[in-house]
Design a protein around this motif. Structure first.
Motif: not given
Length: 169
Positions: A26-31, A34-35, A81, A122-123
């Protein structure tokens, strides 16, 4: 050509050519997880850049921000990632898990399951390094741009030695 055992200060200019195939992702989107980890490391703990030592709290202070960083970032350092969908769980548990178990007693007692591995990538704060934007993405000194032997020694270089030309471009 015969080289002396000691050569004077000299520059090595090379072009790194790299071709990497990333798995579909998937396109990198901050989970949200992770945030949360990023905020904890960068804002709450105010950890310094591993290379230059600037912190989120000192970004605006030129005395503490010699590289001219504009932001603090986190770098996935054990496993990138974008490669998570290509990581073999058995190899991860064979090669990465024992080191994590030894480094963090009581935290990683069992080998990872697939989702645990993906969450780690991811995080997990154990897979994130705090770097300033310069030492993360700059073309001459960023971890994504230069070779490991050069990047890894940056925090050890004497202050009076210029090792990279034109860092503040």
């Amino acid at each position: 050509m015969k080289r002396s055992a000691i050569s004077g200060t000299h520059a090595v200019d090379r072009m790194l050519k790299e071709e990497v195939f990333y798995p579909a992702h998937d396109a990198r989107k901050e989970s949200p997880a992770y945030a949360k980890a990023h905020k904890h490391l960068v804002k709450e703990l105010d950890l310094p850049c591993l290379v230059c030592g600037v912190r989120n709290s000192t970004l605006k202070d030129p005395a503490h921000n010699k590289a001219g960083a504009k932001d603090m970032e986190t770098h996935h350092h054990v496993v990138e990632w974008a490669l998570q969908n290509a990581i073999d769980l058995n190899k991860f548990n064979e090669r990465i898990w024992p080191a994590l178990k030894n480094k963090h007693p009581g935290k990683y007692e069992q080998p990872f399951g697939q989702q645990e591995m993906l969450d780690f990538i991811d995080h997990s704060e154990d897979n994130l390094w705090v770097l300033c934007d310069v030492h993360h993405r700059h073309s001459l000194v960023g971890i994504h741009s230069i070779t490991a032997p050069i990047w890894g020694a940056q925090d050890l270089i004497r202050d009076d030695f210029t090792y990279i030309s034109q860092v503040k471009k």
